[in-house]
Scaffold this active site. Sequence first.
Site, mmCIF file in Angstrom:
data_model
loop_
_atom_site.group_PDB
_atom_site.id
_atom_site.type_symbol
_atom_site.label_atom_id
_atom_site.label_comp_id
_atom_site.label_asym_id
_atom_site.label_seq_id
_atom_site.Cartn_x
_atom_site.Cartn_y
_atom_site.Cartn_z
ATOM 1 N N GLN A 1 0.855 -1.188 0.000
ATOM 2 C CA GLN A 1 0.000 0.000 0.000
ATOM 3 C C GLN A 1 0.893 1.242 0.000
ATOM 4 O O GLN A 1 1.089 1.886 1.031
ATOM 5 C CB GLN A 1 -0.890 -0.044 1.256
ATOM 6 C CG GLN A 1 -1.868 1.085 1.396
ATOM 7 C CD GLN A 1 -2.969 1.022 0.371
ATOM 8 O OE1 GLN A 1 -3.243 -0.025 -0.212
ATOM 9 N NE2 GLN A 1 -3.619 2.149 0.136
ATOM 10 N N PRO A 2 1.480 1.604 -1.148
ATOM 11 C CA PRO A 2 2.478 2.674 -1.174
ATOM 12 C C PRO A 2 1.924 4.092 -1.255
ATOM 13 O O PRO A 2 2.693 5.044 -1.414
ATOM 14 C CB PRO A 2 3.279 2.336 -2.435
ATOM 15 C CG PRO A 2 2.259 1.725 -3.346
ATOM 16 C CD PRO A 2 1.327 0.951 -2.447
ATOM 17 N N GLU A 3 0.622 4.280 -1.118
ATOM 18 C CA GLU A 3 0.013 5.585 -1.383
ATOM 19 C C GLU A 3 0.569 6.691 -0.491
ATOM 20 O O GLU A 3 0.700 7.838 -0.913
ATOM 21 C CB GLU A 3 -1.508 5.479 -1.229
ATOM 22 C CG GLU A 3 -2.148 4.604 -2.301
ATOM 23 C CD GLU A 3 -3.623 4.356 -2.049
ATOM 24 O OE1 GLU A 3 -4.081 4.552 -0.900
ATOM 25 O OE2 GLU A 3 -4.315 3.949 -2.998
ATOM 26 N N ILE A 4 0.907 6.371 0.763
ATOM 27 C CA ILE A 4 1.390 7.388 1.696
ATOM 28 C C ILE A 4 2.662 8.051 1.170
ATOM 29 O O ILE A 4 2.934 9.216 1.453
ATOM 30 C CB ILE A 4 1.623 6.757 3.089
ATOM 31 C CG1 ILE A 4 1.738 7.845 4.165
ATOM 32 C CG2 ILE A 4 2.852 5.868 3.100
ATOM 33 C CD1 ILE A 4 0.430 8.447 4.571
#
Length: 238
Positions: A130-133
């Site tokens: 979950q690389p969105e940050i």
Amino acid sequence: MPSTITVTREGPAAILTFDRPDALNAWHAAMRAEIVEALEALDADPEVRVVIVTGAGARAFGAGQDRDEAPPADGAIEAWVAAWGRFFGAFRNLSKPSIAALNGVAAGSAFQVALLCDFRVGHDGVRMGQPEIRAGIASSSGPWIISSALGLTVATDLCLTGRMMDAAECRRLGLFNREAEPGEVLAEALRLAGDLSKLSPVALELTRRRLKRFDEEAFTETLALWPSMLRAVRDRRS
């Protein structure tokens, strides 16, 4: 606009392929709408007993949201979130089992879609996360889906660091229901689909529906909170 997916049939299984390999199968609004339409048609087809989703090419199951697509204007945020609700809901609301044939990287919302599927078939080259940050994106759907599948501790780690997991970690966390060599993932998914197709479709549908009820409230909350999170990030950037 050319199609961004393909749908084929193999016996009792339908195979829905995300077909933008040059973009790592990242999706934009039109592609998500096409996926929703295809899933609804497959769900209504009595000849389809299992739905398999996979990505075109050998690099990626999916890279999630296409970063080249412009973010929604302030007045369009609610409609944009509602479209995402229909997208995730199309996977949640299937009346028949779903299998993610993980042919490569699954990142962001594509990772979430893999978790929404009932089964996942992986290989040693799969990476998920979950690389969105890391792009400054606050996620509403990620914490819900990941914590529902893997627990709050893992969801906190993945959502707040944005790191990607290798296949060994995915295996340790129980993300892979089956494994195969890289070129055999779809074949293994079809074998699993064959086993599932021998079971009672009514029992499968009712049991799947029961399983999805456990996090229905969290799904509703996710969609309700999403617009305000988008606006908060936009306001602080400006």
